[in-house]
Design a protein around this motif. Structure first.
Motif, mmCIF file in Angstrom:
data_model
loop_
_atom_site.group_PDB
_atom_site.id
_atom_site.type_symbol
_atom_site.label_atom_id
_atom_site.label_comp_id
_atom_site.label_asym_id
_atom_site.label_seq_id
_atom_site.Cartn_x
_atom_site.Cartn_y
_atom_site.Cartn_z
ATOM 1 N N PRO A 83 0.984 -1.222 0.069
ATOM 2 C CA PRO A 83 -0.135 0.151 -0.069
ATOM 3 C C PRO A 83 0.980 1.063 -0.060
ATOM 4 N N LEU B 273 -3.065 -0.842 7.062
ATOM 5 C CA LEU B 273 -2.203 -0.637 5.952
ATOM 6 C C LEU B 273 -0.872 -0.292 6.332
ATOM 7 N N GLU C 97 -2.587 5.692 0.758
ATOM 8 C CA GLU C 97 -3.785 4.769 1.256
ATOM 9 C C GLU C 97 -3.565 4.301 2.783
#
Length: 380
Positions: A178, A355, A182
Motif C-alpha cells: 500500500p 495498512l 492509502e
C-alpha cells in the motif's frame, strides 16, 4: 496487542533461526524507527534483502532433494478448464434471473466468487510457468483462465507479480505494497472496512499508479480475447451472464473468506506491537511473509503456503505441502495464520493492525518486463 483478538492472530514463534542460514538476510534484520515519532510514515523499514533467498539457499543446502519438486503440474490445465466451464454454466443458468436478486447474489458469492478466486490463483500459478513447460502455452492458458473474470488482466499481472517476487517490499517496485496515502487515508475501522470490501479494485488499479508497463503483443491478445468472449457471452446468453461473472470477480476480492489471503500473506499482525521501544525494534524486523495452513487452501491452489511459495516459486501448488514436510524445521517456528476469516475480522477491528503494517525497503530487487534487468544494490 493480545493474541486473543481473533483466531487469525499470527502465532508468534520467533525463537527458531536455523544456524545454517547464510547471506545478508540471515538472522535478524535491522528495522528503522522514525526519530521524531510522527505518524506520517509508520511502515516497518528494513535495510537488508528479503529473507526468502537466504532461506532457499539454506534449505537447498540441508535438503537438496527439494529441487526435484520443481516443475510444471499437469493437473492445473484440466482444473482450469473445469472451473471455467463451471462459471460459464452458472452464467447461462442465471441468464433469465434478475441481476439484483438473491439467487444471483448468493450464487455469485458462494460459487462464483470461490470459482473466480480459484481462477485468480490459477493465473498466479501459471504466471510462474507451472502449468506447461512452454512459456507461450502458459501465457495462453492464463488468458483462457481470465475469461470468466470478465476483465483482461492476466498479461499485466505476470510482470507485476514477478517483480513482487524479485523486489519484495521495495517501495516503488512491489505493487503489492500500500502507498503512504492509502495507509494514512484508510487508517480507521471504517477505512479498513472500505479497503477490505473493495480490495480487488486497489490491487487492480494500484500497479498502474506505481509504474506502467510497456504494451506487448500478449497484452493486446489478452484484451482482444477477453472482449471477444464478453461480446459472445452478451450476444448469445445475455448481459446478465456477463454481470454475474463481473459480480463474482468483485466478490472474490471483497468480504469473502478466500479473499483473506490478500491480507494474510504479507501484513504484520499481533506479534509485533508498535508499543515496543525503539531499542527492541532495532534488533529485528518482523517477518514479511506469513503462511496459512487452513482448509481453504483446497480452493486456492495452496496459496496459503506463502512462505513456501516465496522460498521456491518454481514448486507448483501440488508439491508445496511436500516442501513443508521435507524442510519442516525451517517452517514450523515461523508465525502463521489459521483463519482467513479471522484475518479480515482482525484487520478491520484491531486498531494496531492496518495498512501501515507492512515491511518496506528503499532499494533492492528489479523490475520484470519493464525494461530493467540489472539488480539494484541494497543500501546498507
Amino acid at each position: 496487542m493480545s493474541s486473543s483478538v481473533s483466531t487469525a492472530t499470527v502465532t508468534s514463534r520467533m525463537s527458531h533461526k536455523s544456524s545454517d542460514m547464510s547471506g545478508t538476510a540471515a538472522g535478524k534484520e535491522q528495522l528503522s524507527v522514525p526519530e521524531d515519532g510522527k505518524d506520517y510514515d509508520r511502515f516497518f523499514w528494513a535495510y537488508t534483502e528479503e529473507p526468502h533467498r537466504s532461506r532457499r539457499q539454506a534449505i537447498i543446502k540441508a535438503h537438496p532433494e527439494v529441487l526435484k519438486l520443481c516443475g510444471p503440474e499437469p493437473l492445473t490445465f484440466p482444473l482450469v478448464v473445469a472451473v471455467v466451464g463451471l462459471q460459464v454454466f452458472c452464467a447461462y443458468a442465471l441468464r433469465d434471473t434478475a441481476f439484483l436478486s438473491w439467487p444471483t447474489f448468493l450464487t455469485a458469492y458462494i460459487i462464483g466468487a470461490t470459482a473466480n478466486q480459484n481462477l485468480f490463483l490459477a493465473i498466479h500459478e501459471i504466471t510462474h510457468n507451472l502449468a506447461f513447460k512452454s512459456p507461450l502455452a502458459n501465457r495462453l492458458l492464463a488468458i483462457f483462465a481470465n475469461l470468466p473474470i470478465g476483465i483482461p488482466y492476466s498479461a499485466s499481472f505476470r510482470p507485476y507479480h514477478l517483480t513482487h517476487h524479485k523486489s519484495l517490499g521495495v517501495d516503488g517496485l512491489d505493487t503489492d505494497l500500500p502507498t503512504a496515502l492509502e495507509a494514512w487515508f484508510l487508517d480507521s475501522v471504517a477505512g479498513k472496512a472500505f479497503f477490505a470490501t473493495f480490495q480487488i479494485l486497489f490491487y487492480a488499479l494500484r500497479p498502474m499508479m506505481v509504474y506502467q508497463l510497456p504494451l506487448t503483443m500478449i497484452h493486446a491478445f489478452n484484451v482482444v480475447a477477453q472482449l471477444a468472449f464478453d461480446y459472445v457471452l452478451v450476444k448469445y446468453i445475455g448481459g446478465r451472464a456477463l454481470g454475474y461473472l463481473i459480480l463474482s470477480s468483485f466478490l472474490a476480492g471483497s468480504l469473502h473468506p478466500c479473499a483473506g489471503h490478500f491480507i494474510a500473506e504479507h501484513y504484520v499482525f499481533g506479534q509485533h506491537s508498535r508499543a515496543q521501544d525503539a531499542a527492541a525494534a532495532q534488533k529485528a524486523a518482523p517477518e514479511e511473509t506469513y503462511s496459512y495452513y487452513g482448509v481453504l487452501n483446497i480452493f486456492t491452489y495452496n496459496v496459503g503456503l506463502h512462505n513456501e511459495h516465496h522460498d521456491f516459486p518454481a514448486i507448483p501448488w501440488t508439491r508445496l505441502w511436500k516442501l513443508n514436510e521435507i524442510a519442516n524445521e525451517f517452517y514450523c517456528d515461523l508465525p502463521c495464520h489459521h483463519s482467513w476469516v479471522g484475518v479480515i475480522w482482525q484487520f478491520i477491528l484491531d486498531k494496531e493492525v492496518g495498512l501501515w503494517c507492512r515491511v518496506k525497503r528503499k532499494q533492492g530487487g528489479r523490475k520484470v518486463g519493464a525494461g530493467h534487468t540489472q539488480p539494484i544494490e541494497i543500501a546498507r
